[in-house]
Each structure stands twice: as C-alpha cells, then as structure tokens.
Design a protein around this motif. Structure first.
Motif, PDB file in Angstrom:
ATOM      1  N   PHE A  61       0.808  -1.611  -0.544  1.00 44.94           N
ATOM      2  CA  PHE A  61      -0.020  -0.005   0.017  1.00 44.94           C
ATOM      3  C   PHE A  61       0.425   1.195  -0.017  1.00 44.94           C
ATOM      4  N   THR A  62       1.665   1.371   0.486  1.00 34.71           N
ATOM      5  CA  THR A  62       2.640   2.211   0.905  1.00 34.71           C
ATOM      6  C   THR A  62       3.415   2.637  -0.489  1.00 34.71           C
ATOM      7  N   ALA A  63       3.908   1.645  -1.054  1.00 35.07           N
ATOM      8  CA  ALA A  63       4.163   1.638  -2.533  1.00 35.07           C
ATOM      9  C   ALA A  63       3.623   2.346  -3.531  1.00 35.07           C
ATOM     10  N   ALA A  64       2.512   1.623  -3.535  1.00 38.90           N
ATOM     11  CA  ALA A  64       1.005   2.587  -4.560  1.00 38.90           C
ATOM     12  C   ALA A  64       0.739   3.513  -3.991  1.00 38.90           C
ATOM     13  N   VAL A  87      -3.271 -11.127   1.165  1.00 41.49           N
ATOM     14  CA  VAL A  87      -3.483 -11.346   2.254  1.00 41.49           C
ATOM     15  C   VAL A  87      -2.729 -10.582   3.342  1.00 41.49           C
ATOM     16  N   ARG A  88      -2.822  -9.759   4.123  1.00 41.81           N
ATOM     17  CA  ARG A  88      -1.926  -8.712   4.250  1.00 41.81           C
ATOM     18  C   ARG A  88      -1.354  -8.367   5.640  1.00 41.81           C
ATOM     19  N   THR A  89      -0.052  -8.310   6.443  1.00 37.38           N
ATOM     20  CA  THR A  89       0.402  -8.803   7.278  1.00 37.38           C
ATOM     21  C   THR A  89       1.721  -7.558   7.858  1.00 37.38           C
ATOM     22  N   THR A  90       1.784  -7.382   8.977  1.00 36.16           N
ATOM     23  CA  THR A  90       2.032  -6.149   9.206  1.00 36.16           C
ATOM     24  C   THR A  90       4.035  -5.975   8.619  1.00 36.16           C
ATOM     25  N   ARG A  91       4.354  -7.081   7.867  1.00 38.24           N
ATOM     26  CA  ARG A  91       5.424  -6.788   7.000  1.00 38.24           C
ATOM     27  C   ARG A  91       5.027  -7.247   5.341  1.00 38.24           C
ATOM     28  N   THR A  92       4.429  -7.835   5.346  1.00 39.12           N
ATOM     29  CA  THR A  92       4.278  -8.493   4.004  1.00 39.12           C
ATOM     30  C   THR A  92       2.998  -8.817   3.128  1.00 39.12           C
ATOM     31  N   LEU A  93       2.763  -8.443   2.344  1.00 40.03           N
ATOM     32  CA  LEU A  93       1.656  -8.504   1.475  1.00 40.03           C
ATOM     33  C   LEU A  93       1.049  -9.415  -0.174  1.00 40.03           C
ATOM     34  N   ARG A  94       0.498  -9.923  -0.224  1.00 40.05           N
ATOM     35  CA  ARG A  94       0.421 -11.495  -0.920  1.00 40.05           C
ATOM     36  C   ARG A  94      -0.886 -11.307  -1.813  1.00 40.05           C
ATOM     37  N   LEU A  95      -0.918 -11.580  -3.240  1.00 36.15           N
ATOM     38  CA  LEU A  95      -2.554 -11.864  -3.642  1.00 36.15           C
ATOM     39  C   LEU A  95      -2.985 -13.155  -3.439  1.00 36.15           C
ATOM     40  N   THR A  96      -4.262 -13.590  -2.985  1.00 39.15           N
ATOM     41  CA  THR A  96      -4.532 -14.507  -2.531  1.00 39.15           C
ATOM     42  C   THR A  96      -4.587 -15.927  -4.596  1.00 39.15           C
TER      43      THR A  96
END
Length: 301
Positions: free
Chosen positions: A21-24, A52-61
């Motif tokens: 989200f930050t980069a976007a 899928v959101r975590t405090t450190r990573t984000l990935r597509l389901t």
C-alpha cells in the motif's frame, strides 16, 4: 458493476502491481489509508479475499491473482477504447510506445523510419525502447513490437517485415590459418566470437547440431562481433544485414553455408492498439519502407 467501484479496482491494481500500500500510495494520488479502504470495499462487494495482509508482507490470494490478471487486461482495453474514442479523425496525435531489437536493425533501419514518420506527424510522440528481450504485449505497455522468430500468440496482429538469413562467417586469413570449416563439429576446434547465446543450434533440413560456445571472444554487440571477425579473431554468427556487404567485398567469407538459418522479422501489435489510427499509420509506414532500407544496408549503403 453493481456495488463494485472502478476506483476500487484501480486501487487494487496499483497495490498488486507495486507490492504494498505504501509503494502504491507513493506513485498515485491516493493515500495509504484511502487505498486500503478502497480495496477492503472491493473485497466486501465481491465477497472474496484478494490480498493477504500481515504487518510485514502483502501477497495476492489465488483468487486475487486471477482477478488481477483479468482486471489488468480489461483496464488496458478500456484505456485503449477511451484513447480511440477521443482521437482526432483528421490529425494523427498522441503517444506510441514501441519496442525493437537494437543494433543495425533497430538503430540504422527502424529508427530513421520512425524519425521520418514523426517529422510528417509532429503531433505524434513515438517512444522507442531498444532491447533484445522478448516482451509480452499483454503484460507490457507497448503499442508496437519488432520481433525475431515465430509468433506463438495468434491473437496478435502481425506484419512480416523481412526474412533474415543468419550466416557463419570468418576472415579469409582466419580460414587460411585454421583450415576449412566443413562440418559444424569443426567449430569446436577454432576460436569463436559470440554474444549472449551460450550454444549455437545449426540446422540443415531435418538435421540438427548443437555447438557449445565458450572461450574465444564474448561480445554482446553484433557490430563489434563483425569487426572482430574481419580482424581475424574467429568465426562468428551474424544476420545477413551485418555481413553481406563484407562478404561481397571479400572481407569475410561464409563457412557452413548449407547450415545457414532463416528467421522472420515481424512488426507486432495487440488488437486493442491496432484500433488507433496513429498506430496503424506507423505500422503501414514502416512496413512500406523497411525492405528498401534493408536491401540498401545489405549492399553496404
């Protein structure tokens, strides 16, 4: 679209493309919080989890990956439709993004044609990217691509520009010093001048031979490979446009002529971009003039 917002889809595409989200947020007019809310609203409207959101990573389901691919293609088509709807019917204008191989073909043959086209149509801005890497016209933002070899995707529109013959050449002095090269296997016992390909595949009808290249002179430039061959540094593999003039002038001789190869050079365009008058016009311009320039280059002009 029911309750699904275009803004939500574009926000999701931004986040998926940039990985967070930050980069976007850094490359868009949205804030991080705004992007997060838009994506959450989109997931709620679809009743599926896309990220899928975590405090450190984000990935597509898995669903998110499929939704991303289809939405990206759909948005590209919508952008192309908007571009087509707003284009002038009397004056060509707008941007054209083009990818082509470099070297003699891209720099000496294609680039002058593009410059002449832009001089005739000053309201058109052509951006040319030179690279040998094969690009995916669906995943990349190019309107036109010049490609070597067969075209696996039949959905793309293609204009054949030239059949290029790849030849194996060396200087007369080199051949006199190392002896005649009669079989592909003979290449394994002489210095070679080669680029990024670590093995040469030679074909003659149904026959095929593979020669591993190593040692010798490794140069990722057809122009420099030609000069090295003329200087007697080894056998090299070049498109005819690089070396035909030297063969005619006897600065180079062709070895293994029965094993030379033919490769198609094509101008390729995705259907959505072919609808644009400026893209069609540049395709027609290049296709109508390319052969004459190619033949002149073969003669050394």
């Amino acid at each position: 679209m029911n309750n699904i917002s275009w803004r939500g889809i574009r926000a999701f595409l931004l986040v998926a493309e940039h990985g967070s989200f930050t980069a976007a947020a850094n490359v868009s007019r949205y804030s991080k919080a705004n992007l997060s809310q838009l994506v959450s609203d989109l997931e709620a409207a679809l009743s599926v989890q896309l990220l899928v959101r975590t405090t450190r990573t984000l990935r597509l389901t898995e669903v998110g990956e499929g939704y991303f691919r289809q939405c990206k293609e759909a948005m590209a088509q919508l952008d192309a439709a908007a571009d087509w709807a707003t284009q002038s019917t009397s004056t060509l204008k707008g941007a054209i993004r083009m990818n082509t191989v470099g070297g003699v073909i891209g720099e000496d043959l294609v680039a002058p044609l593009v410059m002449a086209f832009q001089e005739q149509h000053p309201d058109v801005s052509v951006q040319v990217n030179f690279s040998s890497a094969r690009v995916d016209l669906i995943e990349n933002p190019f309107d036109l691509v010049i490609r070597m070899g067969e075209l696996p995707d039949s959905s793309l529109l293609m204009r054949r520009l030239q059949t290029i013959r790849t030849r194996y050449v060396a200087s007369p002095d080199f051949v006199a010093k190392h002896g005649a090269i009669i079989r592909p296997e003979d290449l394994e016992h002489v210095p070679l001048i080669y680029g990024s390909v670590d093995q040469w595949v030679l074909r003659r009808g149904a026959e095929q031979r593979v020669v591993k290249v190593g040692g010798g002179l490794n140069i990722a430039s057809g122009r420099v490979m030609r000069r090295a061959a003329i200087a007697g540094q080894g056998v090299t593999r070049l498109a005819d446009v690089y070396c035909q003039g030297d063969i005619d002038a006897r600065a180079l001789v062709e070895v293994l002529p029965a094993w030379s190869e033919q490769t198609q050079l094509s101008l390729v365009c995705p259907p959505s971009r072919h609808q644009l008058a400026r893209v069609r016009a540049l395709m027609d311009w290049i296709a109508a003039r390319f052969d004459a320039r190619y033949q002149a280059a073969m003669r050394g002009n």
